[in-house]
Each structure stands twice: as structure tokens, then as C-alpha cells.
Design a protein around this motif. Structure first.
Motif, short mmCIF file in Angstrom:
data_model
loop_
_atom_site.label_atom_id
_atom_site.label_comp_id
_atom_site.label_asym_id
_atom_site.label_seq_id
_atom_site.Cartn_x
_atom_site.Cartn_y
_atom_site.Cartn_z
N ARG A 47 70.65 -32.85 71.72
CA ARG A 47 71.25 -34.22 71.73
C ARG A 47 70.62 -34.15 72.84
NH1 ARG A 47 75.54 -31.43 69.36
NH2 ARG A 47 75.91 -30.57 71.20
N ALA A 48 70.89 -33.56 73.90
CA ALA A 48 70.01 -33.47 75.35
C ALA A 48 68.89 -35.24 75.66
CB ALA A 48 69.74 -32.53 76.40
N ALA A 86 64.16 -26.40 81.87
CA ALA A 86 63.35 -27.70 81.34
C ALA A 86 64.24 -28.96 80.89
CB ALA A 86 63.09 -26.96 79.75
N LEU A 87 65.55 -29.01 80.87
CA LEU A 87 66.16 -29.67 80.38
C LEU A 87 65.99 -30.55 82.04
CD1 LEU A 87 68.78 -28.91 77.57
CD2 LEU A 87 66.81 -30.05 77.89
N PRO A 122 59.80 -30.79 79.44
CA PRO A 122 58.50 -29.65 80.00
C PRO A 122 59.05 -28.04 79.37
CG PRO A 122 60.15 -30.85 81.25
CD PRO A 122 59.87 -31.33 80.09
N ILE A 123 58.01 -27.54 79.82
CA ILE A 123 58.18 -26.04 79.05
C ILE A 123 57.62 -24.34 79.90
CG2 ILE A 123 58.12 -26.22 76.74
CD1 ILE A 123 55.03 -25.30 76.57
N ARG A 130 53.33 -28.87 88.90
CA ARG A 130 52.61 -29.12 87.77
C ARG A 130 53.22 -28.05 86.60
NH1 ARG A 130 47.76 -27.82 90.98
NH2 ARG A 130 47.76 -25.66 89.62
N TYR A 131 53.28 -29.43 85.51
CA TYR A 131 54.16 -28.48 84.37
C TYR A 131 53.38 -28.76 82.94
CZ TYR A 131 58.10 -28.77 87.66
OH TYR A 131 58.85 -28.48 89.06
N LEU A 132 53.20 -27.89 82.36
CA LEU A 132 52.99 -28.06 81.29
C LEU A 132 54.61 -28.58 80.18
CD1 LEU A 132 51.12 -24.11 79.75
CD2 LEU A 132 50.16 -26.52 80.61
N PHE A 133 53.86 -29.40 79.01
CA PHE A 133 54.60 -30.37 78.43
C PHE A 133 54.47 -30.13 76.49
CE2 PHE A 133 52.21 -33.49 79.87
CZ PHE A 133 52.45 -34.87 78.58
#
Length: 217
Positions: A47-48, A86-87, A122-123, A130-133
Motif C-alpha cells: 500500500r505504501a 527503505a520506505l 531501496p534495499i 548510494r543505495y541498491l534498489f
């Protein structure tokens, strides 16, 4: 290809045996499974995001719970984000790009993007922007894993074709001592064939004297 559960179990077991300091960061995981108080509320997350999670991302988050204490678990220097973090990272970057008037829905999965898109989840992060997504845009590469850079945006080739492939790559690197990031390296070689100055890196797992996992290039 190994399943998400198989790969995650191998990762958790190896860390417990070989990198105990990193293993202690998996505080909400018991032998590869999230504790009850860290169970994923998949419906609330979707939902988010206003879109469904890929099955492999949902399964990893369900298994791992909050793995944010396992520093540099994912090469080269990325630490998993909790679902809440992440959110929040996603919300902050969407807000920034909306204020700049940049598109947040554009292209297919895996294609470069100057703006942070609503389909980016993002995870993991390196602590330096820097972000893995996971790329939830449509197309053949739906669910691939890329790297977002707050300075350089998403202009690189993808890191892995899926979360399952990412976890399998990490597990193989830990258990068998083989290089990680070979998929990304091969993609860079193809994409930058006319630019040999662009670095192409793989890495191997190593453990510090204090029992922390690190990655050596």
C-alpha cells in the motif's frame, strides 16, 4: 538458480561460522528466518509503494526481518535497510525530485534514470548516498537490482537481474570463495566497450581480525 530461502540460509550459516561480528547484526533472524516481532506486513508495504513487491523481495524481507546491523553484507559496501528505513529513503528522494519537477515514472526497468522514480525500492545503502534498489518498472528486467547514487543518479548497468540472483551471488561468494559482482562486471564490459578507462570490478569476501565481513577488490 537457488531459491531465496536456500541462499539466505547459506549466508546466515556462513556468517555465524566465519564472520560472527557481522552475524550479530542479524538480530531479528533466527537461522535464516525472521522472528515473529519482525514479520513483514506485505500488504502494508505494498500500500505504501502503491504497487506489488516482487516475490523474491517479499520473501527476502520476510526471512531476514531487520538485517540492518549486518554491515557491508552486500558488495561492495552496502548494508541492508530495514523495511521502515527503505520506505523512508524512498519517500525522501521522491520528495526531492518532485520539488525539482523531475519525472518519477519513466522508462522500463533497468534503463538509466536521472530522477529517483516511484518504482525504485531501496534495499541497502553504503552510508554515503548510494543505495541498491529494486526496479519495479515494467519490462523484461522488472525486479532487477540497480545502484542509485545521490550525486550521479542511476546511470550504471544493473548490478543483478533480481533479488534472488543477488542473494545467490553473495551466498556463492561466501561459501565457495568465488568472485561476486561478475554479472555487473560483464554488463559494464559490454556497455563500455569503447571506454576502457571505465573501471570493471569484481570482489571476494574477506573477514577482518574482528570477525566482520568485508569485500576485497
Amino acid at each position: 538458480m537457488a531459491t531465496v530461502e536456500e541462499s539466505w540460509t547459506r549466508i546466515v550459516t556462513w556468517l555465524g561460522d566465519a564472520a560472527p561480528a557481522t552475524a550479530t547484526g542479524l538480530r531479528s533472524t533466527t537461522r535464516g528466518h525472521a522472528t515473529a516481532d519482525r514479520a513483514l506486513d506485505r500488504a502494508a508495504v505494498e500500500r505504501a509503494l502503491d504497487r506489488p513487491l516482487t516475490p523474491d523481495l517479499a520473501e527476502w524481507w520476510s526471512l531476514a526481518g531487520d538485517a540492518s546491523g549486518a554491515e557491508r553484507l552486500i558488495p561492495l559496501e552496502h548494508t541492508p535497510l530495514s523495511v521502515a528505513a527503505a520506505l523512508e529513503v524512498r519517500r525522501e528522494r521522491l520528495d526531492q525530485h518532485l520539488r525539482r519537477g523531475e519525472s518519477i515514472v519513466d522508462g522500463e526497468a533497468g534503463e538509466p534514470s536521472r530522477g529517483f522514480q516511484s518504482a525504485f525500492v531501496p534495499i541497502a545503502g553504503d552510508g554515503h548516498g548510494r543505495y541498491l534498489f529494486v526496479d519495479l518498472r515494467g519490462g523484461p528486467l522488472h525486479g532487477c537490482v540497480g545502484e542509485w547514487d545521490d550525486v550521479g543518479s542511476f546511470v550504471d548497468v544493473i548490478s543483478w537481474p533480481s533479488v534472488a540472483e543477488m542473494l545467490g551471488d553473495v551466498a556463492d561468494a561466501l561459501v565457495h570463495g568465488v568472485p561476486a559482482l561478475t554479472f555487473h562486471a560483464a554488463g559494464r564490459l559490454r556497455h563500455n566497450a569503447c571506454h576502457p578507462e571505465v573501471p570493471v570490478l569484481t570482489c571476494r569476501a574477506a573477514v577482518t581480525p574482528t570477525g566482520h565481513l568485508t569485500w576485497a577488490t
